[in-house]
Write an enzyme that holds these catalytic residues in place. Structure first.
Site, PDB file in Angstrom:
ATOM      1  N   ARG A 150       0.855  -1.186   0.000  1.00 54.61           N
ATOM      2  CA  ARG A 150       0.000   0.000   0.000  1.00 54.61           C
ATOM      3  C   ARG A 150       0.891   1.236   0.000  1.00 54.61           C
ATOM      4  NH1 ARG A 150      -3.381  -2.721  -1.657  1.00 54.61           N
ATOM      5  NH2 ARG A 150      -5.538  -2.991  -0.981  1.00 54.61           N
ATOM      6  N   GLU A 155      -4.337   6.840  -5.205  1.00 50.74           N
ATOM      7  CA  GLU A 155      -4.303   6.168  -6.484  1.00 50.74           C
ATOM      8  C   GLU A 155      -5.526   6.550  -7.304  1.00 50.74           C
ATOM      9  OE1 GLU A 155      -3.853   1.954  -5.956  1.00 50.74           O
ATOM     10  OE2 GLU A 155      -1.743   2.140  -5.417  1.00 50.74           O
ATOM     11  N   HIS A 192      -0.044  -0.200  -9.900  1.00 50.81           N
ATOM     12  CA  HIS A 192      -0.754  -1.161  -9.046  1.00 50.81           C
ATOM     13  C   HIS A 192      -1.190  -2.390  -9.859  1.00 50.81           C
ATOM     14  CE1 HIS A 192      -3.258  -1.416  -5.092  1.00 50.81           C
ATOM     15  NE2 HIS A 192      -2.816  -2.616  -5.465  1.00 50.81           N
TER      16      HIS A 192
END
Length: 322
Positions: free
Chosen positions: A240, A269, A288
């Site tokens: 994260r 994000e 990601h």
């Protein structure tokens, strides 16, 4: 019949990615797919279960769903759900942690980032495209993984997969976490040693983060902890984004206090153009992608759906995080 609200964030595919969920529970539940929890107020109000794929579920969303029985995260992470609000309502929140659905690809992505940093793949590729034979310039910064120490922060399902690959690369493994793993697990991982986080940072050539994001781990690597790392060390984060103070990391890279960083996750994000790490020296960035291969997405969906199906059948849910 129960009502399921599937919240699939646009940056992981939105309604298109969630469309198949509508056909999964034909006899047990009615599924509504949205890209934000409050997009369809009536569906939220009637929901008995929320399945969320990185779509935020806030206290306000929970308060608007009086019949809610379960929140199922279609991911390993769960920081986008208000756990305190769910706990106050007595609503269990589950992830897919024990399924191991993401562990293969997250481990592979971790090593992809490590290898790209060690072999300087990004600057090498960019130089060649620009007709620059960069070998003389890059030669001094090329390194091997073999013989290096990998520090794993969080030796869970994913951390163990990373450690197994590190052993294959002839790396020494150390790890930090709440408690040591079983001796047989440590032996299987090449004699992995349990260290405090600060000692791990002082010791490691590569540091790879695999911890959940909680109030206690937010900015786990802040300026003070980043300063413990060797100037030749690399930081890799596939967990994260908020586990690292991103401004502090950008400062360390700009000052040459770190050799580089490989990042697959950001806070927020998608990242904004103001993120300094986008222009920091010697970084390898990916959007990601560590948990979203074709194979991984199937495993994630199956794990999340199975947990919801078990709940609908009156069985206790697995992987309750709150």
């Amino acid at each position: 019949m129960k009502n399921i609200l599937a919240v699939i964030s646009p940056h992981v595919g939105g309604r298109t990615a969630g469309a198949a969920l509508a056909t999964v529970f034909p006899d047990q539940a009615r599924v509504t797919v949205v890209e934000a929890a409050d997009e369809d107020p009536a569906a939220l109000r009637e929901a008995h279960v929320i399945i969320t794929g990185l779509g935020p579920v806030t206290a306000a969303h929970l308060a608007a769903a009086p019949h809610l029985e379960l929140v199922q995260c279609a991911s390993h992470g769960f920081d986008y759900v208000d756990l305190d609000a769910a706990r106050e309502r007595g609503i269990p929140v589950c992830n897919i942690g024990s399924s191991g659905a993401e562990k293969q690809n997250v481990a592979e992505q971790t090593f992809a980032l490590m290898l790209a940093l060690a072999k300087q793949l990004i600057p090498a590729h960019t130089a060649l495209v620009e007709a620059d034979w960069a070998l003389p310039r890059l030669q001094q910064s090329l390194t091997e993984l073999s013989g290096k120490t990998l520090g794993i922060v969080g030796l869970g399902h994913i951390g163990e997969e990373v450690a197994r690959r590190a052993v294959a690369f002839d790396m020494t493994v150390v790890y930090a976490g709440p408690r040591p793993v079983a001796p047989e697990t440590a032996a299987r991982l090449g004699g992995a040693r349990h260290l405090s986080l600060d000692d791990l940072l002082r010791t490691s050539d590569y540091v790879s983060l695999h911890a959940p994001l909680t109030d206690g781990t937010r900015h786990l690597l802040d300026a003070e902890r980043l300063a413990l790392l060797k100037p030749t060390a690399f930081v890799v984060n596939t967990a994260r984004g908020a586990l690292i103070d991103q401004d502090a990391l950008a400062d360390a890279l700009a000052a040459g206090a770190l050799a580089g960083a490989g990042l697959d996750v950001f806070d927020p994000e998608p990242p904004t153009a103001a993120l300094r790490l986008l222009k920091a020296p010697n970084v390898v960035l990916s959007p990601h992608v560590a948990g979203v291969t074709r194979e991984t997405l199937v495993r994630i969906a199956l794990a999340a759906v199975q947990n919801v199906a078990d709940h609908l059948a009156g069985k206790p849910p697995r992987d309750v995080v709150s």
